[in-house]
Design a protein around this motif. Sequence first.
Motif, PDB file in Angstrom:
ATOM      1  N   LEU A   1      44.416 -11.675 106.389  1.00  0.00           N
ATOM      2  CA  LEU A   1      43.627 -11.873 107.606  1.00  0.00           C
ATOM      3  C   LEU A   1      42.150 -11.584 107.363  1.00  0.00           C
ATOM      4  O   LEU A   1      41.267 -12.318 107.813  1.00  0.00           O
ATOM      5  CB  LEU A   1      44.148 -10.951 108.722  1.00  0.00           C
ATOM      6  CG  LEU A   1      45.294 -11.446 109.585  1.00  0.00           C
ATOM      7  CD1 LEU A   1      45.689 -10.378 110.591  1.00  0.00           C
ATOM      8  CD2 LEU A   1      44.923 -12.722 110.307  1.00  0.00           C
ATOM      9  N   ILE A   2      41.893 -10.506 106.649  1.00  0.00           N
ATOM     10  CA  ILE A   2      40.502 -10.150 106.355  1.00  0.00           C
ATOM     11  C   ILE A   2      39.840 -11.230 105.517  1.00  0.00           C
ATOM     12  O   ILE A   2      38.694 -11.627 105.756  1.00  0.00           O
ATOM     13  CB  ILE A   2      40.457  -8.781 105.636  1.00  0.00           C
ATOM     14  CG1 ILE A   2      40.955  -7.671 106.572  1.00  0.00           C
ATOM     15  CG2 ILE A   2      39.037  -8.476 105.155  1.00  0.00           C
ATOM     16  CD1 ILE A   2      41.171  -6.340 105.898  1.00  0.00           C
ATOM     17  N   LYS A   3      40.555 -11.744 104.544  1.00  0.00           N
ATOM     18  CA  LYS A   3      40.021 -12.770 103.655  1.00  0.00           C
ATOM     19  C   LYS A   3      39.723 -14.068 104.394  1.00  0.00           C
ATOM     20  O   LYS A   3      38.809 -14.816 104.032  1.00  0.00           O
ATOM     21  CB  LYS A   3      41.019 -13.028 102.529  1.00  0.00           C
ATOM     22  CG  LYS A   3      40.475 -13.919 101.423  1.00  0.00           C
ATOM     23  CD  LYS A   3      41.468 -14.049 100.288  1.00  0.00           C
ATOM     24  CE  LYS A   3      40.920 -14.950  99.180  1.00  0.00           C
ATOM     25  NZ  LYS A   3      41.891 -15.086  98.060  1.00  0.00           N
ATOM     26  N   LYS A   4      40.491 -14.371 105.463  1.00  0.00           N
ATOM     27  CA  LYS A   4      40.267 -15.597 106.232  1.00  0.00           C
ATOM     28  C   LYS A   4      38.904 -15.599 106.925  1.00  0.00           C
ATOM     29  O   LYS A   4      38.383 -16.652 107.283  1.00  0.00           O
ATOM     30  CB  LYS A   4      41.368 -15.772 107.284  1.00  0.00           C
ATOM     31  CG  LYS A   4      42.753 -16.038 106.713  1.00  0.00           C
ATOM     32  CD  LYS A   4      42.831 -17.360 105.987  1.00  0.00           C
ATOM     33  CE  LYS A   4      42.824 -18.534 106.935  1.00  0.00           C
ATOM     34  NZ  LYS A   4      43.039 -19.829 106.231  1.00  0.00           N
ATOM     35  N   GLY A   5      38.328 -14.415 107.150  1.00  0.00           N
ATOM     36  CA  GLY A   5      36.997 -14.333 107.729  1.00  0.00           C
ATOM     37  C   GLY A   5      36.936 -14.603 109.214  1.00  0.00           C
ATOM     38  O   GLY A   5      35.900 -15.031 109.739  1.00  0.00           O
ATOM     39  N   TRP A   6      38.059 -14.388 109.924  1.00  0.00           N
ATOM     40  CA  TRP A   6      38.067 -14.631 111.362  1.00  0.00           C
ATOM     41  C   TRP A   6      37.315 -13.547 112.128  1.00  0.00           C
ATOM     42  O   TRP A   6      36.960 -13.729 113.280  1.00  0.00           O
ATOM     43  CB  TRP A   6      39.509 -14.729 111.855  1.00  0.00           C
ATOM     44  CG  TRP A   6      40.162 -16.012 111.455  1.00  0.00           C
ATOM     45  CD1 TRP A   6      39.557 -17.216 111.279  1.00  0.00           C
ATOM     46  CD2 TRP A   6      41.552 -16.222 111.182  1.00  0.00           C
ATOM     47  NE1 TRP A   6      40.476 -18.180 110.911  1.00  0.00           N
ATOM     48  CE2 TRP A   6      41.710 -17.595 110.850  1.00  0.00           C
ATOM     49  CE3 TRP A   6      42.673 -15.414 111.182  1.00  0.00           C
ATOM     50  CZ2 TRP A   6      42.937 -18.154 110.530  1.00  0.00           C
ATOM     51  CZ3 TRP A   6      43.902 -15.968 110.862  1.00  0.00           C
ATOM     52  CH2 TRP A   6      44.037 -17.321 110.539  1.00  0.00           C
ATOM     53  N   PHE A   7      37.102 -12.408 111.517  1.00  0.00           N
ATOM     54  CA  PHE A   7      36.287 -11.336 112.099  1.00  0.00           C
ATOM     55  C   PHE A   7      35.443 -10.738 110.972  1.00  0.00           C
ATOM     56  O   PHE A   7      35.735 -10.915 109.787  1.00  0.00           O
ATOM     57  CB  PHE A   7      37.147 -10.260 112.771  1.00  0.00           C
ATOM     58  CG  PHE A   7      38.416  -9.953 112.030  1.00  0.00           C
ATOM     59  CD1 PHE A   7      38.408  -9.111 110.927  1.00  0.00           C
ATOM     60  CD2 PHE A   7      39.616 -10.523 112.423  1.00  0.00           C
ATOM     61  CE1 PHE A   7      39.564  -8.837 110.228  1.00  0.00           C
ATOM     62  CE2 PHE A   7      40.788 -10.242 111.732  1.00  0.00           C
ATOM     63  CZ  PHE A   7      40.763  -9.399 110.624  1.00  0.00           C
ATOM     64  N   GLN A   8      34.409 -10.028 111.347  1.00  0.00           N
ATOM     65  CA  GLN A   8      33.456  -9.507 110.369  1.00  0.00           C
ATOM     66  C   GLN A   8      33.974  -8.230 109.721  1.00  0.00           C
ATOM     67  O   GLN A   8      34.563  -7.371 110.381  1.00  0.00           O
ATOM     68  CB  GLN A   8      32.110  -9.240 111.035  1.00  0.00           C
ATOM     69  CG  GLN A   8      31.430 -10.491 111.569  1.00  0.00           C
ATOM     70  CD  GLN A   8      30.137 -10.170 112.289  1.00  0.00           C
ATOM     71  OE1 GLN A   8      29.725  -9.020 112.372  1.00  0.00           O
ATOM     72  NE2 GLN A   8      29.485 -11.198 112.822  1.00  0.00           N
ATOM     73  N   SER A   9      33.744  -8.125 108.422  1.00  0.00           N
ATOM     74  CA  SER A   9      34.138  -6.920 107.688  1.00  0.00           C
ATOM     75  C   SER A   9      33.107  -6.649 106.606  1.00  0.00           C
ATOM     76  O   SER A   9      32.354  -7.543 106.203  1.00  0.00           O
ATOM     77  CB  SER A   9      35.532  -7.090 107.074  1.00  0.00           C
ATOM     78  OG  SER A   9      35.536  -8.159 106.140  1.00  0.00           O
TER      79      SER A   9
END
Length: 207
Positions: free
Chosen positions: A29-37
Amino acid sequence: MEKRFRRKSMSAPEMRRLLGLGKTETYWLIKKGWFQSTCNDKSGRRIRIKLDSFEDWYANQFHYRKVVGNPPSANWTGTTLSVEEMADMLGITPPGAVYSILAQRDIKTAAVAGQTRIYIDSFEEWYASQHFYRKIQEDNHPDKAFLDQTISTKEAAERLGIPRKNLYCRLQSAGVETVKLDGRIRIMKSSFEAYLQRLFEKTKKEE
């Protein structure tokens, strides 16, 4: 007086526990970039997810749900319907038949996280302009009393073990009573059950 600071981020393990996910899906999910990290080291282990960005994503999707907390899709709930909800409201089967209505009518929709969402105000405007479809949950629905007394052609075909395309000929020749509700054929339960009983008795005699 002690000043309290609002957290602006959370760790990947915190997000994993929040959504009840496994480690692999969390990092996917993090890798998909749907939210900022952000990542504070080269190893990628100290990932921080920005809370505002995460909550904005969460409110605009339908698939993931917090283990404890507010439900997803808050930005779309109350203002839009899913295809399945529209189908249930109008008694349309299968639900996919709704797409034909949307393609032929001026009903405003939006694509949200891979789903088609139907704007309620646009749906209601279309609904008021036509008389073919009716909401089955309305108290003044003229055919509501018949719904519990009928079955769909799909169910009847499955119980007989025949393709639906062969059903109408079979029912007509057997004198099974049908009714038309919201433009679709429904089969009276009592008449259909009597037909099944006749088939059973016939089979028993032939044995």
